[in-house]
Design a protein around this motif. Structure first.
Motif: not given
Length: 240
Positions: A83-85, A103, A107, A110-111, A121, A123-124
């Protein structure tokens, strides 16, 4: 209808509109479940539930079988669920679920989407408090069903909300951790499960202007187009 039902309905209309994307998403989930718990749905509850989802989405049987077989294919990628938040433009919280065999690649992608569209983006775990992680079951309504009696029956198994959709099916909401308890009770008592989903439902929705929505939607669409991304959740209020 409750808050969770209305939010989920709006998301479903968008996400299930792209059938090929839906098949890819469910196929990855089936492969992951088969690898974790074995290829036999009779002894693998999660796989059994995903096969129900595939049927509900009209996913071809041979596509499902290929996804199961892929779990034992040494040449296939080893998918991990991550998951990414982060926050999109105008402070909209965005929760991304991915299934990836790389990954580092995912990542980075996504970033870059967040950055290019005016977000960042995080932190988890940084957005966990903004979303309720729910197991959502859709079941066929038994004849002469009494919603209140059904809710009383299921509350001891972790169900905390019961709704009936426009097609007459029953939607059950439970904490994510109660998923297996609810599934077992439904199966043991002869309820017909149509689908089982995991949703992240926002505690509070944010209103945006049409111009802001357009900008946020561009980021959401870019995230959903990524082949590694399975689900994208956010706390922007949907258009009525």
């Amino acid at each position: 209808m409750g808050r969770a039902f209305e939010y989920r309905k709006a998301r479903k209309l968008k996400r299930w509109g792209n059938m090929s994307r839906t098949f890819t998403r469910i196929g990855k989930e089936i492969t992951i479940a088969a690898k974790a718990g074995g290829p036999d749905p009779d002894t693998n509850p999660r796989l059994r539930a995903l096969m129900q989802n595939a049927k509900a989405a009209n996913m071809p049987k041979d596509t499902v079988e290929r996804a199961i077989k892929k779990a034992t294919d040494k040449d296939a990628g080893d998918y991990k669920e991550i998951t990414y938040e982060g926050y999109g433009p105008h402070g909209i919280a965005i929760f991304v679920e991915a299934a990836t065999d790389n990954n580092t690649r995912t990542v980075a992608n996504v970033r870059s989407y967040f950055t290019k569209h005016g977000g960042s983006l995080g932190t988890q775990g940084s957005l966990t408090f903004l979303f309720d992680h729910k197991a959502v079951f859709k079941i066929t309504a038994p004849a002469d069903i009494d919603i209140e009696e059904l809710e009383l029956e299921l509350i001891d198994y972790g169900v905390d909300e019961v709704e009936q959709d426009e097609d007459g099916n029953i939607i059950l909401y439970a904490a994510y951790e109660e998923n297996s308890n609810v599934q077992k009770h439904l199966e043991d008592n002869g309820y017909e499960i149509i689908s089982t989903e995991f949703e992240r439902i926002p505690n509070d929705l944010k209103d945006v202007t049409p111009e802001q929505r357009e900008r946020i939607e561009k980021l959401l669409e870019r995230l959903e187009e990524d082949e590694d991304v399975q689900n994208v959740f956010h706390n922007m209020r949907e258009e009525e």
